[in-house]
Design an enzyme around this catalytic site. Structure first.
Site, PDB file in Angstrom:
ATOM      1  N   TRP A 104       0.723  -1.121   0.072  1.00 56.21           N
ATOM      2  CA  TRP A 104      -0.337  -0.094   0.520  1.00 56.21           C
ATOM      3  C   TRP A 104       1.344   1.067  -0.228  1.00 56.21           C
ATOM      4  O   TRP A 104       0.611   2.256  -0.414  1.00 56.21           O
ATOM      5  CB  TRP A 104      -0.584   0.418   0.890  1.00 56.21           C
ATOM      6  CG  TRP A 104      -1.970  -1.054   0.828  1.00 56.21           C
ATOM      7  CD1 TRP A 104      -2.430  -2.089   1.813  1.00 56.21           C
ATOM      8  CD2 TRP A 104      -2.973  -1.243  -0.073  1.00 56.21           C
ATOM      9  NE1 TRP A 104      -3.227  -2.913   1.208  1.00 56.21           N
ATOM     10  CE2 TRP A 104      -3.958  -1.939   0.066  1.00 56.21           C
ATOM     11  CE3 TRP A 104      -3.127  -0.167  -1.125  1.00 56.21           C
ATOM     12  CZ2 TRP A 104      -4.651  -2.983  -1.228  1.00 56.21           C
ATOM     13  CZ3 TRP A 104      -4.254  -1.111  -1.687  1.00 56.21           C
ATOM     14  CH2 TRP A 104      -5.209  -1.991  -1.797  1.00 56.21           C
ATOM     15  N   ASP A 188      -1.320   7.045   6.165  1.00 55.78           N
ATOM     16  CA  ASP A 188      -2.674   5.180   5.193  1.00 55.78           C
ATOM     17  C   ASP A 188      -2.656   5.435   6.600  1.00 55.78           C
ATOM     18  O   ASP A 188      -2.258   4.151   6.789  1.00 55.78           O
ATOM     19  CB  ASP A 188      -2.255   5.424   4.003  1.00 55.78           C
ATOM     20  CG  ASP A 188      -3.535   4.662   4.010  1.00 55.78           C
ATOM     21  OD1 ASP A 188      -3.920   4.023   4.390  1.00 55.78           O
ATOM     22  OD2 ASP A 188      -3.009   3.645   2.818  1.00 55.78           O
ATOM     23  N   LYS A 212     -13.453  -0.817   6.634  1.00 57.00           N
ATOM     24  CA  LYS A 212     -12.758  -1.669   7.850  1.00 57.00           C
ATOM     25  C   LYS A 212     -13.131  -1.882   9.216  1.00 57.00           C
ATOM     26  O   LYS A 212     -13.832  -2.771   9.828  1.00 57.00           O
ATOM     27  CB  LYS A 212     -10.935  -1.604   8.176  1.00 57.00           C
ATOM     28  CG  LYS A 212     -10.162  -2.266   6.325  1.00 57.00           C
ATOM     29  CD  LYS A 212      -9.866  -1.062   6.008  1.00 57.00           C
ATOM     30  CE  LYS A 212      -8.953  -1.813   4.233  1.00 57.00           C
ATOM     31  NZ  LYS A 212      -9.347  -2.510   3.379  1.00 57.00           N
TER      32      LYS A 212
HETATM   33  N1  PMP Z   1      -4.265   1.299   1.904  1.00 61.59           N
HETATM   34  C1  PMP Z   1      -4.381   0.156   2.639  1.00 61.59           C
HETATM   35  C2  PMP Z   1      -3.376   0.732   4.181  1.00 61.59           C
HETATM   36  C3  PMP Z   1      -5.407  -0.944   2.308  1.00 61.59           C
HETATM   37  O1  PMP Z   1      -5.796  -1.936   3.139  1.00 61.59           O
HETATM   38  C4  PMP Z   1      -5.862  -0.109   0.516  1.00 61.59           C
HETATM   39  C5  PMP Z   1      -7.242  -1.128   0.836  1.00 61.59           C
HETATM   40  N2  PMP Z   1      -7.316  -2.179   1.226  1.00 61.59           N
HETATM   41  C6  PMP Z   1      -6.229   1.191  -0.001  1.00 61.59           C
HETATM   42  C7  PMP Z   1      -5.376   1.485   1.069  1.00 61.59           C
HETATM   43  C8  PMP Z   1      -6.537   0.853  -0.750  1.00 61.59           C
HETATM   44  O2  PMP Z   1      -7.818   1.752  -0.204  1.00 61.59           O
HETATM   45  P1  PMP Z   1      -8.965   1.305  -1.610  1.00 61.59           P
HETATM   46  O3  PMP Z   1      -9.256   0.068  -2.051  1.00 61.59           O
HETATM   47  O4  PMP Z   1     -10.238   1.597  -0.788  1.00 61.59           O
HETATM   48  O5  PMP Z   1      -8.368   2.378  -2.643  1.00 61.59           O
END
Ligand code: PMP
Length: 376
Positions: A104, A188, A212
């Site tokens: 991520w 994040d 989450k």
């Molecule tokens: N950052 C993290 C830590 C995530 O777990 C996720 C999604 N699992 C994202 C970003 C991306 O999020 P989204 O799919 O809602 O754009």
């Protein structure tokens, strides 16, 4: 009706009490004669719902009025672009630094590179020796002393819980530790938001996709220090400019009203349980039970350096990978769902967010013990 124990990484389990309340209020919210989905986002009922959600979240996080709390759209993925568009120009140089600890944060870094001069301050993307053991890439956190932050960076970004790798940074560094004065942290925190005490006051901004711990998909929570707002690049879409969203209390344009309502119910549920501190106690108990079992077993293994292990996302592999399919099939039959690991890392992953009770983790460990007895 049979509800399963749901270990999904997201969208994931919601508190059953929240779902029941939403069901009860579906057709007629508090005598308004309409569903929340049918309300004007500028009418008094929705304004009340949205403002209460903001207020409850402020209380849960303990943030002062120095910070704006926003409900936005596009998920954390859109935020990866919205962040540099809003912040990278704040110190003129157009520079930002990123710490990479897994998939991520790598994605955040890649997206930001479209908007300016982006550097890697530290990365765990290689093997390293820690505590006499070889740690594979993305299974550890580079020590804060090794983070190389440029003095002119507009911000320093990291992902405080890597949902796929199961790597968590819970103790966020101070400016003193980083050796830079005006490089605010941008975090994040999507997959451990509201799961434990997090020191928002050390940051310039925290963001989290709701799906989450905070609610359904469709709403992204942004907590941002007000002095960080107002530096957007001219290309920033107006709906994504924090300077437009903040003064309108997330109602600059039509927000995801139903998702905000459900998130608001989740915030009230957390408050009723005793707040973030109560969530944290429960999450310690759940994660200790699962990691304790994994560490005492020769049959299963978690690959993450112990101090960096996530309380929320617990990846594990079977010593004999040929048993993976049998493990997942048996788990499904036992009512334990969504345990398959992310396709990029394989194996299993149990996401044990706030709405996953201790009982679910006990059921998982009991199933794992039984599976080990039968196949070990
Ligand atoms: N950052 C993290 C830590 C995530 O777990 C996720 C999604 N699992 C994202 C970003 C991306 O999020 P989204 O799919 O809602 O754009």
């Amino acid at each position: 009706m049979a509800r399963l124990w749901n270990f999904s990484a997201g969208p994931s389990a919601l508190p059953e009490a929240v779902l029941r309340q939403a069901a009860e209020e579906m057709l007629d919210w508090h005598g308004s004669g309409v569903s929340v989905m049918e309300m004007s986002h500028r009418g008094k009922h929705f304004v009340q719902i949205c403002d209460e959600a903001e207020q409850d979240l402020r209380e849960l996080l303990g943030v002062s009025d120095d910070y704006a709390v926003l409900f936005m759209q596009g998920g954390a993925t859109a935020e990866n672009a919205i962040v540099p568009m809003n912040l990278i120009g704040r110190r003129g140089a157009g520079a930002a630094d990123y710490v990479l600890t897994g998939q991520w944060s790598v994605k955040s870094h890649k997206e930001a590179a479209k908007y300016g001069d982006v550097h890697v301050a530290a990365s765990s993307g290689s093997e390293t020796e820690l505590d006499g053991k070889t740690q594979k890439p993305w299974t550890w956190v580079p020590p804060v002393e090794t983070w190389k932050v440029r003095k002119n960076a507009a911000y320093l970004h990291f992902c405080s819980n890597e949902t796929i790798g199961g790597v968590e940074i819970a103790d966020w560094p101070t400016a003193g530790q980083l050796g830079v004065d005006d490089v605010p942290l941008v975090v994040d925190a999507s997959s451990h938001f509201l799961s434990r005490h997090l020191d928002v006051s050390r940051t310039g901004m925290v963001y989290a996709g709701a799906q989450k711990n905070a609610g359904p998909a469709g709403v992204t929570v942004v907590v941002i220090r007000r002095d960080m707002i107002g530096h957007a690049l001219p290309i920033c879409p107006s709906a994504f400019d924090y300077a437009n969203v903040a003064p309108e209390h997330s109602r600059f344009n039509t927000p995801p009203t139903y998702a905000i309502y459900i998130a608001g119910l989740v915030f009230k549920w957390i408050k009723a349980q005793g707040g973030v501190a109560a969530m944290e106690r429960m999450n310690i108990a759940k994660s200790e039970l699962l990691y304790g079992y994994l560490d005492n077993s020769g049959f299963y293994r978690n690959p993450v350096h112990a101090p960096a292990r996530s309380r929320m996302n617990v990846p594990f592999v079977l010593a004999d990978e040929s048993l993976n399919d049998a493990f997942l099939k048996g788990a499904d039959e036992a009512g334990l769902t969504q345990l398959k690991g992310h396709k990029s890392v394989g194996g299993m992953r149990a996401s044990i967010y706030n709405a996953v009770p201790l009982e679910a983790v006990q059921a998982l460990v009991a199933y794992m013990q039984d599976f080990e007895r039968r196949h070990g």
